[in-house]
Scaffold this motif. Structure first.
Motif, PDB file in Angstrom:
ATOM      1  N   GLY A 227       0.798  -1.191   0.007  1.00 31.19           N
ATOM      2  CA  GLY A 227      -0.183  -0.064   0.061  1.00 31.19           C
ATOM      3  C   GLY A 227       0.916   1.465   0.066  1.00 31.19           C
ATOM      4  N   PHE A 228       1.913   1.355   0.856  1.00 33.72           N
ATOM      5  CA  PHE A 228       2.808   2.406   1.109  1.00 33.72           C
ATOM      6  C   PHE A 228       3.752   2.619   0.005  1.00 33.72           C
ATOM      7  CE2 PHE A 228       1.432   2.259   5.498  1.00 33.72           C
ATOM      8  CZ  PHE A 228       0.321   3.433   5.534  1.00 33.72           C
ATOM      9  N   ILE A 229       4.174   1.413  -0.695  1.00 33.54           N
ATOM     10  CA  ILE A 229       5.379   1.751  -1.634  1.00 33.54           C
ATOM     11  C   ILE A 229       4.648   2.023  -3.236  1.00 33.54           C
ATOM     12  CG2 ILE A 229       6.771   0.084  -0.714  1.00 33.54           C
ATOM     13  CD1 ILE A 229       6.315  -2.081  -2.605  1.00 33.54           C
ATOM     14  N   LEU A 230       3.350   1.681  -3.091  1.00 27.86           N
ATOM     15  CA  LEU A 230       2.629   2.292  -4.351  1.00 27.86           C
ATOM     16  C   LEU A 230       2.387   3.600  -4.344  1.00 27.86           C
ATOM     17  CD1 LEU A 230      -0.791   0.856  -5.669  1.00 27.86           C
ATOM     18  CD2 LEU A 230      -0.393   3.202  -5.596  1.00 27.86           C
ATOM     19  N   LYS A 231       2.251   4.494  -3.238  1.00 31.76           N
ATOM     20  CA  LYS A 231       2.128   5.886  -3.228  1.00 31.76           C
ATOM     21  C   LYS A 231       3.615   6.356  -3.393  1.00 31.76           C
ATOM     22  CE  LYS A 231      -0.950   7.785  -2.234  1.00 31.76           C
ATOM     23  NZ  LYS A 231      -1.886   8.212  -3.079  1.00 31.76           N
ATOM     24  N   MET A 232       4.502   5.676  -2.712  1.00 29.43           N
ATOM     25  CA  MET A 232       5.880   6.372  -2.974  1.00 29.43           C
ATOM     26  C   MET A 232       6.534   6.046  -4.438  1.00 29.43           C
ATOM     27  SD  MET A 232       8.028   4.888   0.469  1.00 29.43           S
ATOM     28  CE  MET A 232       9.428   5.056   0.014  1.00 29.43           C
ATOM     29  N   GLY A 233       5.823   5.120  -5.139  1.00 26.64           N
ATOM     30  CA  GLY A 233       6.436   4.815  -6.593  1.00 26.64           C
ATOM     31  C   GLY A 233       7.435   3.794  -6.855  1.00 26.64           C
ATOM     32  N   LEU A 234       7.526   2.804  -5.952  1.00 31.31           N
ATOM     33  CA  LEU A 234       8.646   1.766  -6.324  1.00 31.31           C
ATOM     34  C   LEU A 234       8.172   1.071  -7.272  1.00 31.31           C
ATOM     35  CD1 LEU A 234       9.665   3.154  -3.426  1.00 31.31           C
ATOM     36  CD2 LEU A 234      10.332   0.634  -2.533  1.00 31.31           C
ATOM     37  N   PHE A 235       8.962   0.419  -7.910  1.00 28.44           N
ATOM     38  CA  PHE A 235       8.768  -0.453  -9.176  1.00 28.44           C
ATOM     39  C   PHE A 235       8.286  -1.634  -8.404  1.00 28.44           C
ATOM     40  CE2 PHE A 235      10.149  -4.007 -11.726  1.00 28.44           C
ATOM     41  CZ  PHE A 235       9.704  -3.706 -12.991  1.00 28.44           C
ATOM     42  N   PRO A 236       7.239  -2.155  -9.200  1.00 27.59           N
ATOM     43  CA  PRO A 236       6.780  -1.938 -10.293  1.00 27.59           C
ATOM     44  C   PRO A 236       5.379  -0.961 -10.243  1.00 27.59           C
ATOM     45  CG  PRO A 236       5.873  -4.025  -9.874  1.00 27.59           C
ATOM     46  CD  PRO A 236       6.949  -3.645  -8.994  1.00 27.59           C
ATOM     47  N   LEU A 237       5.299  -0.444  -9.202  1.00 25.77           N
ATOM     48  CA  LEU A 237       4.039   0.365  -8.776  1.00 25.77           C
ATOM     49  C   LEU A 237       4.243   1.861  -8.984  1.00 25.77           C
ATOM     50  CD1 LEU A 237       2.821  -1.550  -5.499  1.00 25.77           C
ATOM     51  CD2 LEU A 237       1.997  -1.963  -7.841  1.00 25.77           C
ATOM     52  N   HIS A 238       5.202   2.268  -9.771  1.00 26.32           N
ATOM     53  CA  HIS A 238       5.547   3.396 -10.131  1.00 26.32           C
ATOM     54  C   HIS A 238       4.902   4.239 -11.387  1.00 26.32           C
ATOM     55  CE1 HIS A 238       7.816   1.361 -12.951  1.00 26.32           C
ATOM     56  NE2 HIS A 238       7.943   2.413 -13.659  1.00 26.32           N
ATOM     57  N   VAL A 239       4.183   3.479 -11.920  1.00 26.09           N
ATOM     58  CA  VAL A 239       3.861   3.876 -13.440  1.00 26.09           C
ATOM     59  C   VAL A 239       2.901   5.168 -13.457  1.00 26.09           C
ATOM     60  CG1 VAL A 239       3.880   1.565 -14.295  1.00 26.09           C
ATOM     61  CG2 VAL A 239       1.905   2.067 -13.187  1.00 26.09           C
ATOM     62  N   TRP A 240       2.140   5.306 -12.109  1.00 27.47           N
ATOM     63  CA  TRP A 240       1.188   6.599 -11.986  1.00 27.47           C
ATOM     64  C   TRP A 240       2.177   7.644 -12.231  1.00 27.47           C
ATOM     65  CZ3 TRP A 240       1.619  10.083  -8.310  1.00 27.47           C
ATOM     66  CH2 TRP A 240       2.445   9.810  -7.247  1.00 27.47           C
ATOM     67  N   MET A 241       3.175   7.654 -11.599  1.00 28.47           N
ATOM     68  CA  MET A 241       4.273   8.986 -11.156  1.00 28.47           C
ATOM     69  C   MET A 241       4.585   9.528 -12.436  1.00 28.47           C
ATOM     70  SD  MET A 241       7.319   9.290  -8.435  1.00 28.47           S
ATOM     71  CE  MET A 241       6.445   8.324  -7.457  1.00 28.47           C
ATOM     72  N   PRO A 242       5.496   8.930 -13.588  1.00 25.45           N
ATOM     73  CA  PRO A 242       5.708   9.878 -14.483  1.00 25.45           C
ATOM     74  C   PRO A 242       4.435  10.235 -15.450  1.00 25.45           C
ATOM     75  CG  PRO A 242       6.730   7.514 -14.396  1.00 25.45           C
ATOM     76  CD  PRO A 242       5.718   7.541 -13.286  1.00 25.45           C
ATOM     77  N   LEU A 243       3.481   9.518 -15.473  1.00 28.14           N
ATOM     78  CA  LEU A 243       2.258  10.144 -16.323  1.00 28.14           C
ATOM     79  C   LEU A 243       1.705  11.202 -15.640  1.00 28.14           C
ATOM     80  CD1 LEU A 243       0.523   6.501 -17.117  1.00 28.14           C
ATOM     81  CD2 LEU A 243       1.627   7.998 -18.915  1.00 28.14           C
ATOM     82  N   ALA A 283      15.177  -6.580   4.474  1.00 27.75           N
ATOM     83  CA  ALA A 283      15.816  -7.037   3.253  1.00 27.75           C
ATOM     84  C   ALA A 283      15.350  -6.858   1.838  1.00 27.75           C
ATOM     85  CB  ALA A 283      16.455  -8.495   3.185  1.00 27.75           C
ATOM     86  N   MET A 284      13.815  -7.360   2.097  1.00 26.37           N
ATOM     87  CA  MET A 284      13.026  -7.387   0.679  1.00 26.37           C
ATOM     88  C   MET A 284      12.802  -5.699   0.502  1.00 26.37           C
ATOM     89  SD  MET A 284      10.180 -10.286   0.852  1.00 26.37           S
ATOM     90  CE  MET A 284       9.688  -9.942   2.487  1.00 26.37           C
ATOM     91  N   LEU A 285      12.380  -5.058   1.514  1.00 27.76           N
ATOM     92  CA  LEU A 285      12.155  -3.624   1.333  1.00 27.76           C
ATOM     93  C   LEU A 285      13.523  -2.730   0.711  1.00 27.76           C
ATOM     94  CD1 LEU A 285      10.319  -1.086   1.405  1.00 27.76           C
ATOM     95  CD2 LEU A 285      10.811  -0.807   3.733  1.00 27.76           C
ATOM     96  N   CYS A 286      14.670  -3.104   1.410  1.00 30.38           N
ATOM     97  CA  CYS A 286      15.966  -2.535   0.892  1.00 30.38           C
ATOM     98  C   CYS A 286      16.231  -3.165  -0.641  1.00 30.38           C
ATOM     99  CB  CYS A 286      17.098  -3.046   1.951  1.00 30.38           C
ATOM    100  SG  CYS A 286      18.582  -2.387   1.503  1.00 30.38           S
ATOM    101  N   GLY A 287      16.031  -4.305  -0.878  1.00 30.81           N
ATOM    102  CA  GLY A 287      16.250  -4.585  -2.333  1.00 30.81           C
ATOM    103  C   GLY A 287      15.358  -3.981  -3.291  1.00 30.81           C
ATOM    104  N   ALA A 288      14.020  -3.859  -2.855  1.00 31.09           N
ATOM    105  CA  ALA A 288      13.219  -3.387  -3.795  1.00 31.09           C
ATOM    106  C   ALA A 288      13.548  -1.787  -3.941  1.00 31.09           C
ATOM    107  CB  ALA A 288      11.828  -3.369  -3.283  1.00 31.09           C
ATOM    108  N   GLY A 289      14.143  -1.119  -2.910  1.00 27.90           N
ATOM    109  CA  GLY A 289      14.451   0.293  -3.047  1.00 27.90           C
ATOM    110  C   GLY A 289      15.723   0.589  -3.808  1.00 27.90           C
ATOM    111  N   LEU A 290      16.653  -0.421  -3.566  1.00 27.99           N
ATOM    112  CA  LEU A 290      17.912  -0.308  -4.476  1.00 27.99           C
ATOM    113  C   LEU A 290      17.470  -0.498  -5.995  1.00 27.99           C
ATOM    114  CD1 LEU A 290      20.194  -2.292  -2.196  1.00 27.99           C
ATOM    115  CD2 LEU A 290      20.363   0.255  -2.804  1.00 27.99           C
ATOM    116  N   PHE A 291      16.670  -1.543  -6.442  1.00 30.70           N
ATOM    117  CA  PHE A 291      16.520  -1.732  -7.622  1.00 30.70           C
ATOM    118  C   PHE A 291      15.658  -0.463  -8.324  1.00 30.70           C
ATOM    119  CE2 PHE A 291      13.716  -3.181 -11.099  1.00 30.70           C
ATOM    120  CZ  PHE A 291      14.564  -3.983 -11.888  1.00 30.70           C
ATOM    121  N   THR A 292      14.644  -0.181  -7.609  1.00 28.67           N
ATOM    122  CA  THR A 292      14.342   1.134  -8.147  1.00 28.67           C
ATOM    123  C   THR A 292      14.833   2.334  -8.225  1.00 28.67           C
ATOM    124  OG1 THR A 292      12.100   0.390  -6.904  1.00 28.67           O
ATOM    125  CG2 THR A 292      12.276   2.627  -7.523  1.00 28.67           C
ATOM    126  N   ALA A 293      15.983   2.338  -7.487  1.00 26.57           N
ATOM    127  CA  ALA A 293      16.811   3.551  -7.395  1.00 26.57           C
ATOM    128  C   ALA A 293      17.665   3.629  -8.735  1.00 26.57           C
ATOM    129  CB  ALA A 293      17.717   3.376  -6.106  1.00 26.57           C
TER     130      ALA A 293
END
Length: 563
Positions: A227-243, A283-293
């Motif tokens: 729910g919260f990483i969708l708002k933050m725009g982490l991959f793959p839930l980031h698609v709303w942000m650039p649009l 670790a999962m949150l950190c890994g998702a964040g690094l990939f998104t970065a």
């Protein structure tokens, strides 16, 4: 590192006897004032006066961030409609940064949209989003947080879809559909989280304290993270942000990128336990964040418009914030959340200033646009962590949480990618000039926000970390901050000399790549598209959102009345 105290910087000892009541009133007014004005905007006379008031509306929130004692909690409304406000160090950092951005961007917006016939609609959405953004940093019970989060999330639709073009309607519909999905995930998580508490609407800290031993721990954490990483725009839930960022008016993009995504950040800081090691989840949150970065940098570099490049930069930077939070949760590191809030507040101001700079450049002659690009480049280098800038102080702070190892190395290298993307952004700004002279109404607030963004981290560093600011100026610290930026600048120079042929990745990237899901996506968003025709008529939209906010506004207004 203290990371927990962040004492108010103002000397208010003379007011000490009245401070509790004054502090409580400030927190109430910070949320109530924009809500009341949003209601009042339905009156034509008030609506005409609003452009002159927007700069002052965030003042109570700014004063609250500076003056309210950390840890103060107040019960605004008792059971069964409990509504509680509190201010801790992370909340104060984000509240203060948000109030400064709302003040400067609001001034900018009224000059930028002075000839827009839909400006009254924009002001209503603006006020509602502002009220929700202040509320998420201040509310302290589970149900109230959900209400505040819904208010900021749904109100931001009006900022994204304001221009009413097909692209804006598409972006707004996608944002609305994903917002509904995120709200559904969170309400399920909150119900399960509250089920273990004795109160029907528990304090967030009490409910989170029960989470490590809750039988619902796994599903709650899954839903909260999604729910919260969708708002933050982490991959793959980031698609709303650039649009959304690419079609919103410039001041709308500034607050979408600067403030609205921080609702996801404060959500993680509120609903994840601090100081309790959760190795797998962290670790999962950190890994998702690094990939998104890294993903945000890679796609952002292909963009041909500065606003889209900035949107992907925000995706990347929210990946950095998530990686820091994840590393702290993984190890149970005390002070993680305050450091993450400092980095997020630094991003809030820098990114807001960079979006406003785009609008200034677009209203400038080509020659003046190069001058704007120079300032934009300095802001970008600060974001990347160039030594002796405010951004370097924020970068140094997060290295206290993620100092060494694979994650620390990857975070350091991500600064090189940020530098590369910021060089691309500055070049696009330089090329965006057309003709004319930008009005002072947009130049002055953009400059003011740029100065604040470059300076404030110096003032906050010691309070957050417990270290003197000089710690970031040692030869070792300067060298560690300099080489990633130098590497990124070197890469940018090389690409400018011999640029490869690159096709721009369309905004929304994976939505286009997953074309075979188009039928499913259209079915999911059908309701949002249908609702769009109604929501575009601002009085109806305003009334609907004001109805959502009515309980909150009535409660706050009642609480503010003298007994």
């Amino acid at each position: 590192m203290t990371g927990e105290t962040l004492s108010p910087p103002l000397d208010l000892s003379a007011l000490e006897p009245a401070m509790p009541a004054l502090s409580e009133a400030l927190m109430v007014v910070a949320i109530a004032l924009p809500l009341v004005l949003a209601f009042a905007a339905l009156v034509p006379a008030v609506r005409r006066a609003l452009p002159h008031l927007l700069v002052f509306v965030p003042l109570p929130a700014l004063i609250a961030a500076l003056a309210v004692p950390r840890g103060l909690s107040m019960l605004v409304a008792p059971d069964p409609f409990r509504f509680t406000l509190a201010l801790d160090a992370p909340g104060a950092l984000l509240l203060g940064g948000a109030s400064l951005l709302w003040m400067t961007a609001g001034t900018y917006a009224m000059a930028y949209l002075r000839k827009d016939p839909a400006r009254p609609a924009f002001m209503v959405w603006w006020l509602l989003t502002m009220a929700g953004s202040f509320a998420v940093f201040l509310v302290a019970d589970v149900a109230s947080f959900y209400l505040a989060y819904a208010l900021v999330s749904f109100s931001a639709y009006g900022l994204a879809a304001h221009d009413d073009t097909p692209q804006a309607r598409r972006a707004g519909s996608l944002y609305l559909a994903l917002t509904v999905l995120g709200e559904a995930l969170l309400i399920a998580a909150f119900v399960m989280l509250a089920s273990g508490a004795t109160d029907a609407n528990p304090q967030i800290r009490d409910a989170v304290a029960l989470l490590p031993t809750s039988p619902w721990k796994t599903p709650v954490l899954v839903l909260i993270l999604l729910g919260f990483i969708l708002k933050m725009g982490l991959f793959p839930l980031h698609v709303w942000m650039p649009l959304a960022h690419s079609v919103a008016p410039v001041p709308g993009s500034a607050v979408l990128s600067g403030v609205v995504v921080k609702a996801g950040v404060i959500g993680l800081l509120r609903f994840l336990p601090e100081g309790v090691p959760l190795p797998g989840w962290g670790a999962m949150l950190c890994g998702a964040g690094l990939f998104t970065a890294y993903y945000g940098v890679a796609v952002g570099f292909t963009q041909t418009h500065p606003k889209r490049a900035l949107a992907y930069s925000t995706v990347s930077q929210m990946g950095v914030v998530a990686a820091v939070i994840g590393a702290g949760v993984m190890n149970g590191t005390a002070g993680t959340f305050t450091v993450a809030a400092l980095y997020a507040a630094n991003h809030m101001l820098l990114k807001g200033a960079m979006f406003l700079a785009v609008g200034v450049a677009m209203a400038s002659s080509p020659k003046r646009a190069w001058a704007v690009a120079a300032l934009a480049g300095m802001l970008g280098l600060s974001l990347a962590g160039l030594p002796l800038t405010g951004g370097a102080m924020a970068k140094y702070a997060i290295k206290l949480i993620v100092p060494d190892g694979v994650a620390g190395t990857l975070l350091t290298l991500s600064a090189a990618g940020s530098t590369l993307l910021m060089a691309r952004y500055a070049l696009l700004v330089a090329r965006s000039g057309t003709k004319g002279t930008p009005p002072l109404g947009v130049v002055v607030p953009a400059l003011a926000l740029a100065v604040l963004a470059l300076v404030l981290p110096f003032a906050l560093f010691e309070a957050v970390t417990g270290l003197p600011a000089s710690a970031a100026f040692t030869p070792s610290a300067l060298l560690k901050g300099l080489w990633p930026v130098a590497l990124g600048l070197g890469g940018a120079a090389l690409l400018a000399w011999r640029a490869p042929r690159m096709r721009e990745v369309p905004a929304g990237d994976i939505l286009n790549a997953l074309g075979f899901l188009g039928t499913v996506g259209r079915a999911i968003m059908g309701g949002a598209v249908a609702a769009d025709d109604v929501l575009r008529r601002w009085p109806v939209a305003a009334f609907a959102l004001l109805a959502i906010a009515a309980l909150l506004a009535a409660t706050l207004t009642f609480a503010a009345l003298p007994l």
